[in-house]
Design a protein around this motif. Sequence first.
Motif, PDB file in Angstrom:
ATOM      1  N   UNK A 182       0.825  -1.204   0.000  1.00  0.00           N
ATOM      2  CA  UNK A 182       0.000   0.000   0.000  1.00  0.00           C
ATOM      3  C   UNK A 182       0.860   1.256   0.000  1.00  0.00           C
ATOM      4  N   UNK A 183       0.219   2.358  -0.377  1.00  0.00           N
ATOM      5  CA  UNK A 183       0.890   3.661  -0.478  1.00  0.00           C
ATOM      6  C   UNK A 183       0.140   4.630   0.430  1.00  0.00           C
ATOM      7  N   UNK A 190       3.713  -4.418   2.924  1.00  0.00           N
ATOM      8  CA  UNK A 190       4.753  -3.464   2.545  1.00  0.00           C
ATOM      9  C   UNK A 190       4.099  -2.103   2.329  1.00  0.00           C
ATOM     10  N   UNK A 191       4.729  -1.060   2.855  1.00  0.00           N
ATOM     11  CA  UNK A 191       4.119   0.274   2.808  1.00  0.00           C
ATOM     12  C   UNK A 191       5.131   1.317   2.341  1.00  0.00           C
ATOM     13  N   UNK A 233       4.889   7.086   5.943  1.00  0.00           N
ATOM     14  CA  UNK A 233       5.847   6.093   6.444  1.00  0.00           C
ATOM     15  C   UNK A 233       6.777   6.708   7.492  1.00  0.00           C
ATOM     16  N   UNK A 234       7.082   7.993   7.346  1.00  0.00           N
ATOM     17  CA  UNK A 234       8.004   8.653   8.280  1.00  0.00           C
ATOM     18  C   UNK A 234       7.475   8.672   9.708  1.00  0.00           C
ATOM     19  N   UNK A 235       6.172   8.486   9.862  1.00  0.00           N
ATOM     20  CA  UNK A 235       5.572   8.554  11.193  1.00  0.00           C
ATOM     21  C   UNK A 235       5.474   7.194  11.880  1.00  0.00           C
ATOM     22  N   UNK A 246       8.474  -1.095   5.827  1.00  0.00           N
ATOM     23  CA  UNK A 246       8.280   0.207   5.189  1.00  0.00           C
ATOM     24  C   UNK A 246       9.444   0.520   4.258  1.00  0.00           C
ATOM     25  N   UNK A 247       9.161   1.354   3.248  1.00  0.00           N
ATOM     26  CA  UNK A 247      10.153   1.738   2.250  1.00  0.00           C
ATOM     27  C   UNK A 247      10.100   3.244   2.056  1.00  0.00           C
ATOM     28  N   UNK A 248      11.267   3.843   1.873  1.00  0.00           N
ATOM     29  CA  UNK A 248      11.334   5.286   1.684  1.00  0.00           C
ATOM     30  C   UNK A 248      11.129   5.709   0.236  1.00  0.00           C
TER      31      UNK A 248
END
Length: 299
Positions: A237-238, A268-269, A274-276, A288-290
């Motif tokens: 997901x995004x 996977x996100x 994601x930063x939070x 998570x992925x940046x």
Amino acid sequence: MNNVKKFFSIRDLENLSGIKAHTIRIWEKRYNLLSPERTATNIRTYSISSLQKLLNVTLLYNNGYKISKIAKIPEKDIPLMVREIVAKHSVKNHAINAFKLAMINFDQTLFFNTYNGLLSEYSFRDIFTDVFVPLLNELGLLWQTDTISPAHEHFITGLIKQKIVINTEKLQILEPTKKEKTFVLFLPENEIHEIGLLFVNYEIILRGYKTIYLGQTVPIESLVDLRKYYDRLHFLSYFTVEPSKDKLDRYVKDFTTSINSNGNYKLWVLGHQVQHFSQNGLPSSIRTFDSIGELVSAL
């Protein structure tokens, strides 16, 4: 040119060209590069032809031409020089400006002509990464500063989505070559920013995996039935604006309870939210992925 933005403020020109308003004024006064009109209250306004000229001048300027030299070039010759530079090494930079003009004027013909010109030299992946991504990154600023309206943003993003879908369809006629996992791509409830997810779907299919694309605003409970059909699912997901920062922990708990109580599935996100995430508190099944590039490397 009916029903399109015909006149622009100096701030619009700054936002679209990247040249500071102060510099634009100096260029006007010292070199007579642009000829603004003035409103009844003495505010500068600029025509679409002035915008086009400034974008061309900006390309020459960014390619090493001094503004004093550009000012001496006959106006009719400036587009010719731009085309020469574009032909050599700056096609992508010129394309971003062309796409901006297409967006401002709701001009899909200019969009398609520009895209097809790029496609003669670059792959779709190169165009997306080197042209569409920088363009999309600028849209937020242009929208926030009222240079463009939400209608402009919807217009250009709709055309970009169309190109992703067309290129994805070309791959989907091929049988997946990698059977070890299946990806389920979705956006959480109330999340509608789909371009990133669409491109991730393209990248995954390109690498031979099967994907199940569900699209925008999908509740967790709608994912449950997929477990009946596949054993090794990777949900992907995004999170651009949803779930909000204060709802992320709840989302992880709900996903784990409803979908992954046995630990057989992955989530996977990507995206701004994601930063939070608190990385230390995430279950091992959630990753998570940046960036899209980081995710692609993990496939």
